[in-house]
Design an enzyme around this catalytic site. Structure first.
Site, PDB file in Angstrom:
ATOM      1  N   ALA A  53     -21.395 -16.287 -32.610  1.00 24.80           N
ATOM      2  CA  ALA A  53     -22.442 -15.531 -33.367  1.00 24.80           C
ATOM      3  C   ALA A  53     -23.249 -16.028 -34.302  1.00 24.80           C
ATOM      4  CB  ALA A  53     -21.531 -14.637 -34.152  1.00 24.80           C
ATOM      5  N   LYS A  54     -23.148 -17.431 -34.340  1.00 18.38           N
ATOM      6  CA  LYS A  54     -24.060 -18.301 -35.214  1.00 18.38           C
ATOM      7  C   LYS A  54     -24.439 -17.513 -36.563  1.00 18.38           C
ATOM      8  CE  LYS A  54     -25.848 -20.943 -31.053  1.00 18.38           C
ATOM      9  NZ  LYS A  54     -25.509 -20.029 -29.967  1.00 18.38           N
ATOM     10  N   ARG A  55     -23.433 -17.473 -37.128  1.00 18.70           N
ATOM     11  CA  ARG A  55     -23.700 -16.805 -38.533  1.00 18.70           C
ATOM     12  C   ARG A  55     -24.083 -18.093 -39.613  1.00 18.70           C
ATOM     13  NH1 ARG A  55     -24.195 -12.602 -35.652  1.00 18.70           N
ATOM     14  NH2 ARG A  55     -23.007 -10.925 -36.114  1.00 18.70           N
ATOM     15  N   THR A  77     -18.795 -19.805 -34.334  1.00 17.64           N
ATOM     16  CA  THR A  77     -20.118 -20.554 -34.384  1.00 17.64           C
ATOM     17  C   THR A  77     -20.957 -20.421 -35.591  1.00 17.64           C
ATOM     18  OG1 THR A  77     -21.558 -19.410 -33.112  1.00 17.64           O
ATOM     19  CG2 THR A  77     -20.494 -21.171 -31.782  1.00 17.64           C
TER      20      THR A  77
END
Ligand SMILES: O=C(O)c1cc(=O)[nH]c(=O)n1[C@@H]1O[C@H](COP(=O)(O)O)[C@@H](O)[C@H]1O
Length: 278
Positions: free
Chosen positions: A96-98, A125
């Protein structure tokens, strides 16, 4: 007591091999499977992948964006797939690349790393480009839940270099600094720590970077982006032991037949084992 993500990941890699299959329901893949780009197509695609691979592959990386584009019903598919994969003994890295400032980062962390969250995942992620320190709430909650993080350090896309290879006042690159933060996070952990780096398999020689972070290295870029399993030893050197190579489209395009999906995953798994000597 909950075992740490690093401990669980090392066992899963030893048992099933290090391959991570990405679940990225692109519209073009749904189309090539003969499915409509709608919620029914998303469900069929996702559960076919889950049923075909859940019991054999060590790590799965669903890409949240491809589910979010269908709104709450897409997220419900992601929730169910995550639970099913975990129930079959796979580890789920939620891609989710937060990344945000402290208190908001805390809320993102709760969404994916709090044990009773509907989207609880083994790892998440995250982007450190609001400053590594902004990730602190996620680091703390991951430790508490026995989960992990994968921090974008040296990404597989060529555009990443303008940020990640920028040189700081102390002479280190930004990417190298992220790796150093992770090494600190993982210090003393056995068999390895839970705080991984994302390092693209497409990047060629990385010998100028210290990849020895005592934690996992998630390596996307194999298959559709042009890297191959044979590249791994050259790119990662001695750190190849900790590499979790991700393949998304390279496996998914073999569908919709479950046997063909399994064969594609097995082919990559074997090539990876051969290349890394696992
Ligand atoms: O964090 C990631 O997973 C990621 C980081 C990176 O540097 N490059 C990269 O491609 N990814 C993800 O890895 C997957 C690669 O997919 P394929 O190129 O289809 O194998 C996608 O879900 C990307 O979002």
């Amino acid at each position: 007591m909950t075992l740490s993500f690093g401990t669980r990941l090392r066992s899963a890699m030893d048992e099933r091999g290090p391959l991570c299959v990405g679940i990225d329901p692109h519209a073009s893949l749904l189309d090539s499977w003969g499915l409509a780009d709608d919620i029914a197509g998303l469900e069929r695609f996702t559960y076919t992948v889950v049923e075909a691979l859940a019991g054999t592959v060590a790590v799965f990386k669903p890409q949240a964006a491809f589910f979010e584009r269908f709104g709450s019903r897409g997220v419900a598919v992601l929730e169910r797939a995550t639970a099913d994969l975990r129930a079959a003994g796979g580890l789920v890295v939620m891609d989710a690349k937060r990344g945000d400032i402290g208190s908001t980062m805390g809320a993102y962390a709760e969404a994916f790393l709090r044990k009773d969250s509907p989207l609880f995942s083994d790892a998440l992620t995250v982007s450190p480009y609001l400053g590594y320190g902004s990730l602190k709430p996620a680091v703390e909650l991951a430790r508490e839940s026995g989960a992990g993080l994968f921090v974008l350090a040296l990404t597989s896309n060529p555009e990443g270099a303008e940020v990640q290879r920028a040189v700081r006042e102390d002479g280190r690159t930004v990417g190298a600094t992220m790796l150093a933060h992770l090494a600190e996070e993982n210090a003393g952990e056995t068999p390895m720590g839970s705080f991984g780096a994302v390092v693209g398999a497409t990047l060629g020689d990385l010998s100028s970077f210290d990849l020895d972070i005592n934690g996992p290295l998630l390596a996307p870029g194999i298959g559709a982006q042009g890297a191959t399993p044979a590249d791994l030893p050259r790119v990662f050197g001695a750190a190849v032991r900790n590499v979790v190579p991700n393949v998304s489209r390279g496996v998914l395009k073999a569908g919709p037949d479950a046997g063909a999906l399994r064969s594609a995953a097995e082919r990559y798994a074997n090539e990876i084992r051969e290349a890394v000597g696992a």
